[in-house]
Design a protein around this motif. Sequence first.
Motif, PDB file in Angstrom:
ATOM      1  N   GLY A  66       0.819  -1.210   0.000  1.00  0.00           N
ATOM      2  CA  GLY A  66       0.000   0.000   0.000  1.00  0.00           C
ATOM      3  C   GLY A  66       0.851   1.257   0.000  1.00  0.00           C
ATOM      4  O   GLY A  66       0.522   2.239  -0.678  1.00  0.00           O
ATOM      5  N   LEU A  67       1.938   1.244   0.757  1.00  0.00           N
ATOM      6  CA  LEU A  67       2.847   2.391   0.800  1.00  0.00           C
ATOM      7  C   LEU A  67       3.470   2.640  -0.570  1.00  0.00           C
ATOM      8  O   LEU A  67       3.521   3.771  -1.046  1.00  0.00           O
ATOM      9  CB  LEU A  67       3.936   2.151   1.849  1.00  0.00           C
ATOM     10  CG  LEU A  67       5.010   3.218   1.980  1.00  0.00           C
ATOM     11  CD1 LEU A  67       4.388   4.530   2.449  1.00  0.00           C
ATOM     12  CD2 LEU A  67       6.071   2.757   2.960  1.00  0.00           C
ATOM     13  N   VAL A  68       3.916   1.587  -1.205  1.00  0.00           N
ATOM     14  CA  VAL A  68       4.522   1.714  -2.540  1.00  0.00           C
ATOM     15  C   VAL A  68       3.489   2.204  -3.545  1.00  0.00           C
ATOM     16  O   VAL A  68       3.763   3.103  -4.352  1.00  0.00           O
ATOM     17  CB  VAL A  68       5.150   0.373  -2.991  1.00  0.00           C
ATOM     18  CG1 VAL A  68       5.550   0.414  -4.449  1.00  0.00           C
ATOM     19  CG2 VAL A  68       6.352   0.034  -2.117  1.00  0.00           C
ATOM     20  N   GLU A  69       2.282   1.661  -3.481  1.00  0.00           N
ATOM     21  CA  GLU A  69       1.227   2.108  -4.404  1.00  0.00           C
ATOM     22  C   GLU A  69       0.884   3.576  -4.177  1.00  0.00           C
ATOM     23  O   GLU A  69       0.668   4.325  -5.127  1.00  0.00           O
ATOM     24  CB  GLU A  69      -0.007   1.232  -4.240  1.00  0.00           C
ATOM     25  CG  GLU A  69       0.173  -0.172  -4.795  1.00  0.00           C
ATOM     26  CD  GLU A  69      -0.983  -1.102  -4.436  1.00  0.00           C
ATOM     27  OE1 GLU A  69      -1.952  -0.643  -3.794  1.00  0.00           O
ATOM     28  OE2 GLU A  69      -0.904  -2.287  -4.790  1.00  0.00           O
ATOM     29  N   GLY A  70       0.842   3.991  -2.918  1.00  0.00           N
ATOM     30  CA  GLY A  70       0.569   5.397  -2.615  1.00  0.00           C
ATOM     31  C   GLY A  70       1.650   6.311  -3.157  1.00  0.00           C
ATOM     32  O   GLY A  70       1.357   7.392  -3.699  1.00  0.00           O
ATOM     33  N   ALA A  71       2.904   5.902  -3.033  1.00  0.00           N
ATOM     34  CA  ALA A  71       4.006   6.707  -3.567  1.00  0.00           C
ATOM     35  C   ALA A  71       3.932   6.776  -5.088  1.00  0.00           C
ATOM     36  O   ALA A  71       4.197   7.829  -5.682  1.00  0.00           O
ATOM     37  CB  ALA A  71       5.342   6.123  -3.113  1.00  0.00           C
ATOM     38  N   GLU A  72       3.557   5.665  -5.722  1.00  0.00           N
ATOM     39  CA  GLU A  72       3.409   5.675  -7.180  1.00  0.00           C
ATOM     40  C   GLU A  72       2.287   6.625  -7.603  1.00  0.00           C
ATOM     41  O   GLU A  72       2.421   7.359  -8.585  1.00  0.00           O
ATOM     42  CB  GLU A  72       3.135   4.270  -7.699  1.00  0.00           C
ATOM     43  CG  GLU A  72       4.347   3.374  -7.672  1.00  0.00           C
ATOM     44  CD  GLU A  72       4.034   1.946  -8.102  1.00  0.00           C
ATOM     45  OE1 GLU A  72       2.881   1.493  -7.911  1.00  0.00           O
ATOM     46  OE2 GLU A  72       4.951   1.290  -8.615  1.00  0.00           O
ATOM     47  N   GLU A  73       1.194   6.610  -6.871  1.00  0.00           N
ATOM     48  CA  GLU A  73       0.091   7.528  -7.176  1.00  0.00           C
ATOM     49  C   GLU A  73       0.535   8.978  -7.016  1.00  0.00           C
ATOM     50  O   GLU A  73       0.159   9.848  -7.804  1.00  0.00           O
ATOM     51  CB  GLU A  73      -1.100   7.239  -6.272  1.00  0.00           C
ATOM     52  CG  GLU A  73      -1.843   5.972  -6.622  1.00  0.00           C
ATOM     53  CD  GLU A  73      -2.979   5.686  -5.651  1.00  0.00           C
ATOM     54  OE1 GLU A  73      -3.508   6.632  -5.031  1.00  0.00           O
ATOM     55  OE2 GLU A  73      -3.331   4.504  -5.512  1.00  0.00           O
ATOM     56  N   LEU A  74       1.335   9.252  -5.979  1.00  0.00           N
ATOM     57  CA  LEU A  74       1.852  10.593  -5.774  1.00  0.00           C
ATOM     58  C   LEU A  74       2.720  11.020  -6.950  1.00  0.00           C
ATOM     59  O   LEU A  74       2.617  12.159  -7.427  1.00  0.00           O
ATOM     60  CB  LEU A  74       2.653  10.647  -4.469  1.00  0.00           C
ATOM     61  CG  LEU A  74       3.292  11.983  -4.123  1.00  0.00           C
ATOM     62  CD1 LEU A  74       2.209  13.044  -3.896  1.00  0.00           C
ATOM     63  CD2 LEU A  74       4.152  11.845  -2.868  1.00  0.00           C
ATOM     64  N   LEU A  75       3.556  10.111  -7.435  1.00  0.00           N
ATOM     65  CA  LEU A  75       4.378  10.426  -8.604  1.00  0.00           C
ATOM     66  C   LEU A  75       3.514  10.758  -9.815  1.00  0.00           C
ATOM     67  O   LEU A  75       3.774  11.715 -10.538  1.00  0.00           O
ATOM     68  CB  LEU A  75       5.286   9.243  -8.948  1.00  0.00           C
ATOM     69  CG  LEU A  75       6.581   9.114  -8.180  1.00  0.00           C
ATOM     70  CD1 LEU A  75       7.297   7.827  -8.561  1.00  0.00           C
ATOM     71  CD2 LEU A  75       7.481  10.298  -8.435  1.00  0.00           C
ATOM     72  N   LYS A  76       2.475   9.965 -10.035  1.00  0.00           N
ATOM     73  CA  LYS A  76       1.593  10.203 -11.182  1.00  0.00           C
ATOM     74  C   LYS A  76       0.846  11.521 -11.048  1.00  0.00           C
ATOM     75  O   LYS A  76       0.684  12.256 -12.019  1.00  0.00           O
ATOM     76  CB  LYS A  76       0.594   9.058 -11.328  1.00  0.00           C
ATOM     77  CG  LYS A  76       1.227   7.776 -11.818  1.00  0.00           C
ATOM     78  CD  LYS A  76       0.218   6.648 -11.857  1.00  0.00           C
ATOM     79  CE  LYS A  76       0.886   5.331 -12.192  1.00  0.00           C
ATOM     80  NZ  LYS A  76      -0.037   4.199 -12.110  1.00  0.00           N
ATOM     81  N   SER A  77       0.390  11.832  -9.843  1.00  0.00           N
ATOM     82  CA  SER A  77      -0.407  13.051  -9.667  1.00  0.00           C
ATOM     83  C   SER A  77       0.432  14.316  -9.766  1.00  0.00           C
ATOM     84  O   SER A  77      -0.096  15.385 -10.059  1.00  0.00           O
ATOM     85  CB  SER A  77      -1.144  13.016  -8.322  1.00  0.00           C
ATOM     86  OG  SER A  77      -0.240  13.113  -7.246  1.00  0.00           O
ATOM     87  N   THR A  78       1.736  14.221  -9.535  1.00  0.00           N
ATOM     88  CA  THR A  78       2.589  15.409  -9.635  1.00  0.00           C
ATOM     89  C   THR A  78       3.278  15.512 -10.988  1.00  0.00           C
ATOM     90  O   THR A  78       4.106  16.393 -11.197  1.00  0.00           O
ATOM     91  CB  THR A  78       3.665  15.405  -8.526  1.00  0.00           C
ATOM     92  OG1 THR A  78       4.481  14.249  -8.664  1.00  0.00           O
ATOM     93  CG2 THR A  78       3.049  15.469  -7.145  1.00  0.00           C
TER      94      THR A  78
END
Length: 106
Positions: A21-33
């Motif tokens: 979940g932490l890794v997926e959240g970081a990936e989502e953050l990368l995509k959103s920025t």
Amino acid sequence: MKSRMSGVQRSTQQIADSVRGLVEGAEELLKSTSSYAGEDLDGARGRLSRQLTRAKSLFDDLESTAADTYRQTSAQAEAYVRDNPWRAVGIAAAVGVLVSLVALRR
């Protein structure tokens, strides 16, 4: 013994799910920025992306190693009990007595 092992397995699975979940959240953050521009932001995004890739790889290796270790240990314990049933019963009884003595002292 089996219920304890399944408890360990459950805990390991919960930790694995949390890390995923932490890794997926970081990936989502990368995509959103990704729409934000700037040299510093691009550099930070690249470093984070590399670290996530490395973390995924390490996590997959750790998960695989833990699963292999669990299977090997379980197989060894099962083989020992099958080969030495009375010794296993004696060990279980001794552990039960020790646990009882410790529980009575508290």
